[in-house]
Design a protein around this motif. Sequence first.
Motif, short mmCIF file in Angstrom:
data_model
loop_
_atom_site.label_atom_id
_atom_site.label_comp_id
_atom_site.label_asym_id
_atom_site.label_seq_id
_atom_site.Cartn_x
_atom_site.Cartn_y
_atom_site.Cartn_z
N LYS A 12 0.84 -1.21 0.00
CA LYS A 12 0.00 0.00 0.00
C LYS A 12 0.87 1.25 0.00
O LYS A 12 0.54 2.25 -0.66
CB LYS A 12 -0.91 -0.02 1.23
CG LYS A 12 -2.18 0.80 1.09
CD LYS A 12 -3.12 0.57 2.26
CE LYS A 12 -4.32 1.49 2.17
NZ LYS A 12 -5.24 1.32 3.31
N LEU A 78 -8.39 -5.92 -1.46
CA LEU A 78 -7.38 -4.87 -1.42
C LEU A 78 -6.28 -5.13 -2.45
O LEU A 78 -5.93 -4.23 -3.22
CB LEU A 78 -6.77 -4.76 -0.02
CG LEU A 78 -5.58 -3.79 0.12
CD1 LEU A 78 -5.97 -2.38 -0.31
CD2 LEU A 78 -5.04 -3.79 1.53
N LEU A 139 -8.58 6.48 -0.35
CA LEU A 139 -7.93 5.19 -0.09
C LEU A 139 -7.15 5.23 1.22
O LEU A 139 -7.22 4.30 2.01
CB LEU A 139 -6.99 4.83 -1.25
CG LEU A 139 -6.24 3.50 -1.07
CD1 LEU A 139 -7.22 2.33 -1.00
CD2 LEU A 139 -5.24 3.29 -2.20
N GLU A 142 -9.49 5.18 3.96
CA GLU A 142 -10.47 4.09 3.79
C GLU A 142 -11.88 4.61 3.99
O GLU A 142 -12.70 4.02 4.70
CB GLU A 142 -10.16 2.92 4.72
CG GLU A 142 -8.80 2.29 4.44
CD GLU A 142 -8.57 1.00 5.20
OE1 GLU A 142 -9.32 0.73 6.16
OE2 GLU A 142 -7.65 0.26 4.83
N ASN A 143 -12.16 5.74 3.34
CA ASN A 143 -13.46 6.41 3.47
C ASN A 143 -14.05 6.63 2.08
O ASN A 143 -13.49 7.37 1.27
CB ASN A 143 -13.28 7.75 4.20
CG ASN A 143 -14.59 8.46 4.45
OD1 ASN A 143 -15.65 8.05 3.97
ND2 ASN A 143 -14.54 9.54 5.21
N THR A 144 -15.17 5.98 1.81
CA THR A 144 -15.77 6.08 0.47
C THR A 144 -16.80 7.21 0.36
O THR A 144 -17.46 7.35 -0.66
CB THR A 144 -16.46 4.75 0.10
OG1 THR A 144 -17.43 4.42 1.10
CG2 THR A 144 -15.44 3.63 -0.03
N ILE A 206 -11.68 1.63 -5.21
CA ILE A 206 -11.66 1.90 -3.77
C ILE A 206 -12.97 1.48 -3.13
O ILE A 206 -12.98 0.87 -2.05
CB ILE A 206 -11.38 3.41 -3.52
CG1 ILE A 206 -9.96 3.77 -3.99
CG2 ILE A 206 -11.54 3.75 -2.03
CD1 ILE A 206 -9.68 5.26 -4.01
N TYR A 209 -13.02 -2.30 -2.87
CA TYR A 209 -12.19 -2.78 -1.77
C TYR A 209 -12.84 -2.56 -0.41
O TYR A 209 -12.94 -3.47 0.42
CB TYR A 209 -10.81 -2.11 -1.83
CG TYR A 209 -10.10 -1.97 -0.50
CD1 TYR A 209 -9.92 -3.06 0.35
CD2 TYR A 209 -9.63 -0.73 -0.08
CE1 TYR A 209 -9.28 -2.91 1.57
CE2 TYR A 209 -8.98 -0.58 1.13
CZ TYR A 209 -8.81 -1.66 1.96
OH TYR A 209 -8.19 -1.52 3.17
N ILE A 210 -13.31 -1.35 -0.16
CA ILE A 210 -13.80 -1.00 1.17
C ILE A 210 -15.23 -1.48 1.42
O ILE A 210 -15.54 -2.06 2.48
CB ILE A 210 -13.70 0.52 1.40
CG1 ILE A 210 -12.23 0.97 1.34
CG2 ILE A 210 -14.31 0.92 2.75
CD1 ILE A 210 -12.03 2.46 1.31
#
Length: 220
Positions: A12, A78, A139, A142-144, A206, A209-210
């Motif tokens: 990452k 991920l 990313l 980790e907030n969409t 993203i 993934y999340i």
Amino acid sequence: MKHTEKELIAIKEEVSQMWRLVLSQLEKAKQSYLNNDIDQAREVVSREKRVNSFELKIDSDCENYIALYNPVAIDLRLVLSLIKISSTLERIGDFADGIAWHVVEESCSGFTEEIKEELKVESMFDTVIEMLSDSYVALDSENTKLSGKILAKDERVDDIYHKSIYTLAEYIRNNPSQTECGLQTMLVIRKIERIGDHCSNIVEEIVFYIDAKVLKHSKQ
């Protein structure tokens, strides 16, 4: 911390470094194009190989991670997302390199500032740079929640792009001696529009993934 977690964090971080490099490339491509700065354009071209090297390294590390640890669920999502994101970042780097080459080759150095302003080239650049930067934050945190805002900006880029076609066509009709330059400018604007599309693709990865949601080909 487990060894597998350390490996994921390392991959990452590689993607983050690549992201920052591509963002820098895009910002320098913007400045070189708007200011006809050949030296800055050459700097973008010279750093393109570093972008490519990042993609190859990340691909290799992700493949090794899958082979060694057989990840499932969120870890697998991920790794798959990072492979696609690094590939997309490499494509954005290619577009930045292509824009820089327009400056290096001086194919349109005589194009007036007025037409650049009318085409809203700087606004397009600023919007895709914001999209790429906001995607990085999404990313990293980790907030969409930012995803809708970023995708909406792509619509703004598309709108400017479609209007620019008519503006350039009118300009070429009135200035036939500038036809080649007008077509070269259209290629640059097209590259910026494609960067916006690629930023949207990154957002989709993203979210996958999340949130384990597939936005690809979705009308939502």
